[in-house]
Design an enzyme around this catalytic site. Structure first.
Site, PDB file in Angstrom:
ATOM      1  N   HIS A  44       0.816  -1.217   0.000  1.00  6.67           N
ATOM      2  CA  HIS A  44       0.000   0.000   0.000  1.00  6.67           C
ATOM      3  C   HIS A  44       0.855   1.275   0.000  1.00  6.67           C
ATOM      4  CE1 HIS A  44       0.653   1.071   4.214  1.00  6.67           C
ATOM      5  NE2 HIS A  44       0.476  -0.191   4.514  1.00  6.67           N
ATOM      6  N   LYS A 173       5.356 -29.321   1.485  1.00  8.29           N
ATOM      7  CA  LYS A 173       4.567 -29.827   2.621  1.00  8.29           C
ATOM      8  C   LYS A 173       3.177 -29.203   2.685  1.00  8.29           C
ATOM      9  CE  LYS A 173       4.791 -25.969   5.027  1.00  8.29           C
ATOM     10  NZ  LYS A 173       3.673 -25.189   5.570  1.00  8.29           N
ATOM     11  N   GLU A 263      -0.685 -21.289   0.648  1.00  5.27           N
ATOM     12  CA  GLU A 263       0.079 -21.477  -0.594  1.00  5.27           C
ATOM     13  C   GLU A 263      -0.159 -22.842  -1.230  1.00  5.27           C
ATOM     14  OE1 GLU A 263       1.916 -19.221  -2.092  1.00  5.27           O
ATOM     15  OE2 GLU A 263       3.184 -18.091  -0.712  1.00  5.27           O
TER      16      GLU A 263
END
Ligand SMILES: NC(=O)C1=CN([C@@H]2O[C@H](COP(=O)(O)OP(=O)(O)OC[C@H]3O[C@@H](n4cnc5c(N)ncnc54)[C@H](OP(=O)(O)O)[C@@H]3O)[C@@H](O)[C@H]2O)C=CC1
Ligand SMILES: O=C(CO)COP(=O)(O)O
Length: 317
Positions: A44, A173, A263
């Protein structure tokens, strides 16, 4: 307390933290506790300026993978001088290229000294001051310097020369954490979850060594260590996504309910396409992907996994 074995005073106020999400805030508090004042960049604030980058000796990136290339291009455009250290804490794969964060950083900033911070590090636990261990992967001299930034009794930091393996452990993982969240959301028990973790580790080794990691690294903190943490803790956002999917929640709604970045969703999709194109055997990743793509229900994905041909327990398949 300030760790002693690096001229740490020389980096006082010369550390730039990119991103201030859950992990960025935790890293900031660790560094502050070590006595470092840290500069911060968040999106930002707009593009990085030469004045912001000029005093910096160490960049620490806690950005999710989708933010890495954009900021790396900005740093590249500002001509980062040689010898600067970059510590990447991102655990993802770029959708278009399957590149990890350090591959992107290396492509755009070949002059930087790049290492990876990874390990079983659920931010919420570290924020409470609970003990944790991590590993810095990369050139051992640079890794030891980075180690001296973070290491304290409650945050035990190791070094490992296998940067690729350390990074891939943390990336891969996340897919298994989704699978384990599905397992637990379906109430399938600890035996099934243990099987998923064990077979998931072999899958990580298969992919990780194919991509150039050292087999041994996957049995260390960034592989097995982080796999255990995120496959068994409801604090893991990837685990939470899997758990919500098991309740019949659509992926879009599951992602809205989970606070922060997971993710593993993108990693599973990228890896499954890659594995298909390169004939890599990744059954758990494929099962997770079919659920993410809403092709089968979590229960059907599990049944398909269980109905695969029986086989010898080896690394190869
Ligand atoms: N949380 C954890 O326990 C750990 C996380 N990690 C890894 O660290 C990375 C970040 O995770 P985490 O901090 O939890 O994620 P969060 O979702 O909590 O925070 C992400 C941060 O990155 C910023 N960001 C998101 N997209 C972009 C973009 N395109 N450009 C610039 N900035 C962007 C966000 O900014 P904004 O606020 O403006 O949205 C926010 O500050 C992930 O790769 C994760 O796997 C690693 C170890 C532990
Ligand atoms: O990588 C992590 C802990 O080491 C964080 O895991 P999640 O992204 O699944 O929350």
């Amino acid at each position: 307390m300030v760790a002693a074995d690096w001229p740490v005073h020389s980096v006082q106020d010369k550390i730039l933290l990119l991103g201030l999400g859950a992990w960025g805030k935790t890293i900031l508090s660790v560094l502050n506790r070590q006595g470092f004042s840290v500069r911060i960049w968040q999106r930002h604030q707009g593009p990085l300026t030469p004045g912001q980058l000029e005093p910096i000796q160490i960049i620490i990136s806690t950005l999710p993978i989708q933010g890495v290339r954009g900021i790396a291009q900005q740093v590249q455009a500002l001509n980062l001088p040689p010898g600067r250290v970059l510590i990447s804490a991102t655990k993802g794969l770029e959708p278009q290229t399957a590149a990890t964060a350090t591959q992107i950083w290396t492509e755009l900033l070949p002059q930087a000294q790049i290492v990876v911070l990874s390990g079983p590090n659920l931010a919420a636990e570290i924020n409470q001051g609970l003990p944790a261990a991590a590993v810095i992967g990369g050139d051992l001299e640079i890794a030891a310097q980075a180690q001296s930034l973070f290491a304290m009794p409650t945050f035990r930091v190791y070094t490992n020369p296998d940067r690729r393996g350390v990074e891939l452990g943390g990336v891969l993982k996340n897919v298994m954490a989704i699978a384990c969240g599905v397992n637990d959301g379906l109430g399938l028990g600890v035996n099934a979850r243990s099987a998923l973790i064990t077979r998931g580790l072999l899958e990580m080794v298969r992919v990780g060594t194919h991509w150039g990691g050292d087999i041994q690294t996957f049995y260390g903190l960034s592989g097995l260590g982080d796999l255990l943490a995120t496959c068994t803790s409801p604090l893991s956002r990837n685990y939470q996504v899997g758990w919500h999917l098991a309740q019949g929640t659509a992926l879009k709604d599951a992602l809205e309910r989970v606070i922060g970045t997971a993710e593993g969703v993108n990693t599973a999709l990228v890896l499954s396409d890659y594995a298909q194109a390169h004939d890599l055997d990744v059954p758990i990743t494929q099962a997770v992907t079919t659920v993410l793509r809403d092709e089968v229900t979590p229960q059907q994905a599990l049944t398909q996994l269980l109905e695969r041909p029986f086989k010898v327990e080896t690394l190869d398949h």
